[in-house]
Enzyme design. Sequence first.
Site, PDB file in Angstrom:
ATOM      1  N   GLY A   1      20.138  -1.043 123.449  1.00 54.95           N
ATOM      2  CA  GLY A   1      19.537  -2.355 123.592  1.00 54.95           C
ATOM      3  C   GLY A   1      18.188  -2.486 124.255  1.00 54.95           C
ATOM      4  O   GLY A   1      17.626  -3.584 124.261  1.00 54.95           O
TER       5      GLY A   1
ATOM      6  N   GLU B   1      23.563   4.180 124.178  1.00 55.91           N
ATOM      7  CA  GLU B   1      23.302   4.368 122.739  1.00 55.91           C
ATOM      8  C   GLU B   1      21.987   3.740 122.323  1.00 55.91           C
ATOM      9  O   GLU B   1      21.966   2.751 121.588  1.00 55.91           O
ATOM     10  CB  GLU B   1      24.428   3.720 121.935  1.00 55.91           C
ATOM     11  CG  GLU B   1      25.776   4.318 122.181  1.00 55.91           C
ATOM     12  CD  GLU B   1      26.892   3.373 121.771  1.00 55.91           C
ATOM     13  OE1 GLU B   1      26.635   2.174 121.582  1.00 55.91           O
ATOM     14  OE2 GLU B   1      28.004   3.845 121.652  1.00 55.91           O
ATOM     15  N   PRO B   2      20.873   4.274 122.768  1.00 53.85           N
ATOM     16  CA  PRO B   2      19.592   3.699 122.377  1.00 53.85           C
ATOM     17  C   PRO B   2      19.266   3.982 120.911  1.00 53.85           C
ATOM     18  O   PRO B   2      19.454   5.109 120.446  1.00 53.85           O
ATOM     19  CB  PRO B   2      18.598   4.430 123.296  1.00 53.85           C
ATOM     20  CG  PRO B   2      19.263   5.719 123.644  1.00 53.85           C
ATOM     21  CD  PRO B   2      20.744   5.465 123.637  1.00 53.85           C
TER      22      PRO B   2
ATOM     23  N   ARG C   1      12.763  -8.050 108.945  1.00 52.42           N
ATOM     24  CA  ARG C   1      12.980  -8.635 110.274  1.00 52.42           C
ATOM     25  C   ARG C   1      12.226  -9.934 110.517  1.00 52.42           C
ATOM     26  O   ARG C   1      12.649 -10.755 111.304  1.00 52.42           O
ATOM     27  CB  ARG C   1      12.666  -7.610 111.374  1.00 52.42           C
ATOM     28  CG  ARG C   1      13.587  -6.388 111.329  1.00 52.42           C
ATOM     29  CD  ARG C   1      13.452  -5.471 112.538  1.00 52.42           C
ATOM     30  NE  ARG C   1      14.018  -6.063 113.734  1.00 52.42           N
ATOM     31  CZ  ARG C   1      13.300  -6.606 114.699  1.00 52.42           C
ATOM     32  NH1 ARG C   1      11.978  -6.640 114.615  1.00 52.42           N
ATOM     33  NH2 ARG C   1      13.901  -7.137 115.743  1.00 52.42           N
TER      34      ARG C   1
ATOM     35  N   TYR D   1      14.676 -12.803 111.559  1.00 54.92           N
ATOM     36  CA  TYR D   1      14.648 -13.206 112.976  1.00 54.92           C
ATOM     37  C   TYR D   1      13.327 -13.827 113.405  1.00 54.92           C
ATOM     38  O   TYR D   1      13.156 -14.152 114.590  1.00 54.92           O
ATOM     39  CB  TYR D   1      14.869 -11.996 113.895  1.00 54.92           C
ATOM     40  CG  TYR D   1      15.922 -11.002 113.480  1.00 54.92           C
ATOM     41  CD1 TYR D   1      17.275 -11.344 113.458  1.00 54.92           C
ATOM     42  CD2 TYR D   1      15.565  -9.698 113.140  1.00 54.92           C
ATOM     43  CE1 TYR D   1      18.229 -10.400 113.093  1.00 54.92           C
ATOM     44  CE2 TYR D   1      16.528  -8.757 112.784  1.00 54.92           C
ATOM     45  CZ  TYR D   1      17.847  -9.129 112.759  1.00 54.92           C
ATOM     46  OH  TYR D   1      18.778  -8.208 112.416  1.00 54.92           O
TER      47      TYR D   1
ATOM     48  N   CYS E   1       9.490 -12.971  95.210  1.00 54.29           N
ATOM     49  CA  CYS E   1       9.467 -14.345  94.732  1.00 54.29           C
ATOM     50  C   CYS E   1      10.279 -15.214  95.674  1.00 54.29           C
ATOM     51  O   CYS E   1      11.394 -15.648  95.341  1.00 54.29           O
ATOM     52  CB  CYS E   1      10.029 -14.416  93.330  1.00 54.29           C
ATOM     53  SG  CYS E   1       8.997 -13.480  92.227  1.00 54.29           S
ATOM     54  N   GLU E   2       9.762 -15.419  96.846  1.00 47.01           N
ATOM     55  CA  GLU E   2      10.472 -16.185  97.855  1.00 47.01           C
ATOM     56  C   GLU E   2       9.468 -16.581  98.935  1.00 47.01           C
ATOM     57  O   GLU E   2       8.787 -15.714  99.487  1.00 47.01           O
ATOM     58  CB  GLU E   2      11.569 -15.281  98.435  1.00 47.01           C
ATOM     59  CG  GLU E   2      12.392 -15.947  99.462  1.00 47.01           C
ATOM     60  CD  GLU E   2      13.839 -15.436  99.484  1.00 47.01           C
ATOM     61  OE1 GLU E   2      14.354 -14.937  98.470  1.00 47.01           O
ATOM     62  OE2 GLU E   2      14.437 -15.555 100.546  1.00 47.01           O
TER      63      GLU E   2
HETATM   64  N1  LLP Z   1      25.253   0.525 120.117  1.00 49.24           N
HETATM   65  C1  LLP Z   1      25.862  -0.468 119.466  1.00 49.24           C
HETATM   66  C2  LLP Z   1      27.312  -0.589 119.516  1.00 49.24           C
HETATM   67  C3  LLP Z   1      25.107  -1.396 118.739  1.00 49.24           C
HETATM   68  O1  LLP Z   1      25.721  -2.398 118.119  1.00 49.24           O
HETATM   69  C4  LLP Z   1      23.699  -1.269 118.694  1.00 49.24           C
HETATM   70  C5  LLP Z   1      22.885  -2.219 117.938  1.00 49.24           C
HETATM   71  C6  LLP Z   1      23.109  -0.186 119.370  1.00 49.24           C
HETATM   72  C7  LLP Z   1      23.918   0.685 120.076  1.00 49.24           C
HETATM   73  C8  LLP Z   1      21.627   0.082 119.352  1.00 49.24           C
HETATM   74  O2  LLP Z   1      20.884  -0.927 119.911  1.00 49.24           O
HETATM   75  P1  LLP Z   1      19.301  -0.740 120.104  1.00 49.24           P
HETATM   76  O3  LLP Z   1      19.071   0.288 121.175  1.00 49.24           O
HETATM   77  O4  LLP Z   1      18.740  -0.276 118.801  1.00 49.24           O
HETATM   78  O5  LLP Z   1      18.824  -2.075 120.455  1.00 49.24           O
HETATM   79  N2  LLP Z   1      19.046  -5.449 113.088  1.00 49.24           N
HETATM   80  C9  LLP Z   1      18.692  -5.936 114.395  1.00 49.24           C
HETATM   81  C10 LLP Z   1      19.322  -5.108 115.496  1.00 49.24           C
HETATM   82  C11 LLP Z   1      20.801  -5.084 115.435  1.00 49.24           C
HETATM   83  C12 LLP Z   1      21.369  -4.177 116.479  1.00 49.24           C
HETATM   84  C13 LLP Z   1      22.824  -4.038 116.339  1.00 49.24           C
HETATM   85  N3  LLP Z   1      23.409  -3.138 117.254  1.00 49.24           N
HETATM   86  C14 LLP Z   1      17.185  -5.948 114.539  1.00 49.24           C
HETATM   87  O6  LLP Z   1      16.508  -5.574 113.592  1.00 49.24           O
HETATM   88  O7  LLP Z   1      16.671  -6.360 115.576  1.00 49.24           O
END
Ligand code: LLP
Length: 431
Positions: free
Chosen positions: A247, A289-290, A329, A333, A360-361
């Site tokens: 995250g 879990e980055p 994205r 978002y 086309c959007e």
């Molecule tokens: N671990 C778990 C259980 C997760 O659900 C996620 C992200 C991560 C690790 C990795 O998170 P990160 O370090 O990448 O922030 N599609 C969205 C992001 C969705 C993330 C979902 N889970 C976007 O493009 O912002």
Amino acid sequence: MICDNITVKDGILYFAGQNTVELAKKYGTPLYLMDEDKVREKCRAYKRAFEKHFGPKAQPLFASKANCFKRLYEIMTEENMGIDVVSSGEIYVVKLAGFDLSHAYFHSNNKTDEDIAYGMENGIGYFVADNVEEVKAVEAEAARRGITQKMLLRLTPGIDPHTYEAIATGKVDSKFGSAIETGQAEEIVRYTLQQPHIQLMGYHCHVGSQVFGEDIFERAAVVMLEFLADMRDKLGFTAPVLDLGGGYGVRYTEEDPYLDIETKVGEVAAAVKETCKRLHLELPEIHMEPGRSIVADAGMTLYTVGTVKKIPGYKNYVSVDGSMADHIRFALYGSKYTCYVANKMDEPAGFEATIAGRCCESGDLIQTNVMVPASVGRYDIIAVCTTGAYHYSMASNYNRLPKPPIVMLRGGENYVAVKRESFADLCRNDV
Ligand code: LLP
């Protein structure tokens, strides 16, 4: 510049020390670039910080959902990273790269029976169960195979990460995990401990993504450790592993702060250690879990400008040869990005434009309110920065557009890791 792997020389944008205009010419556009050296640098920074603050058993796991292709897992293997996967498809790619799946953690809120069987067949190290139903299904498959499956339980600590609603996952009403607040977390622990073919190893939480909040991870860690101690006191079970999810936010624009991995991990570690002391707990094996913070700024997308449309009194559009199919994205978002005209870096950027895709959007925009040189026109190269996470992995073939290739940049050299899709690829499953 937005990241230290972006520079300018003679009016040209360079990425990882390489001329982006030349790269666009060599490989065509749209084009995803990945700075291999940056990916490795980030993996090493996480490994170093984990070892320093949590000891040798602690492990950063790369979150595959951020980006997933064979070459990336070869790099993860070489860098000795663990990984998290969320589908059989990701497991398949990981396997192709020769990654040792005993270092893989299988997430998702709804694993099918086929997923569970596929994971076990391939020796997945840990299943991360989201709910009791999943624990049941894993137990059944493990019993069928006569094995003991290691497991973590995904819990929701009830923390609001103050990020986009769509990517906040740690709140009590989330579709993910079992909530501590409602008592469901305790229920699932009790249930799992009774399963003869499951070895419960610990707990997992993930509060959200693109998180900058001051103490979000620390607060989540405290809640999780208090739960861990509570289960020790109530059930006599002290979980050896605690996974705090991914995250950390990255810099998409100049306004976003830069988070230093070592500092952030150090802050979490301080909270974890202090809480362990207060609760008389031994330091668990800590995982995180980055995803985004390992690969995002290792990526850049290049497009070629087609048309420039000026609507007097309203706005200006610069349309490029990519779209929401390779850059979802913004449509999803409203995410902000930094964009440059890569071949005109020495011209003043005094013309405000919306960079539009070719789908086309109307919502198919790359970015709004971008300042570009007034001379912007056909054949100029637009670079969109920080696209190494959640771009290729979220790409589609909308409007039957072939997905761009991924070109890796390594020490002054470049090579194709994923080929550009062909028209034949687009209909290879049509019968
Ligand atoms: N671990 C778990 C259980 C997760 O659900 C996620 C992200 C991560 C690790 C990795 O998170 P990160 O370090 O990448 O922030 N599609 C969205 C992001 C969705 C993330 C979902 N889970 C976007 O493009 O912002």
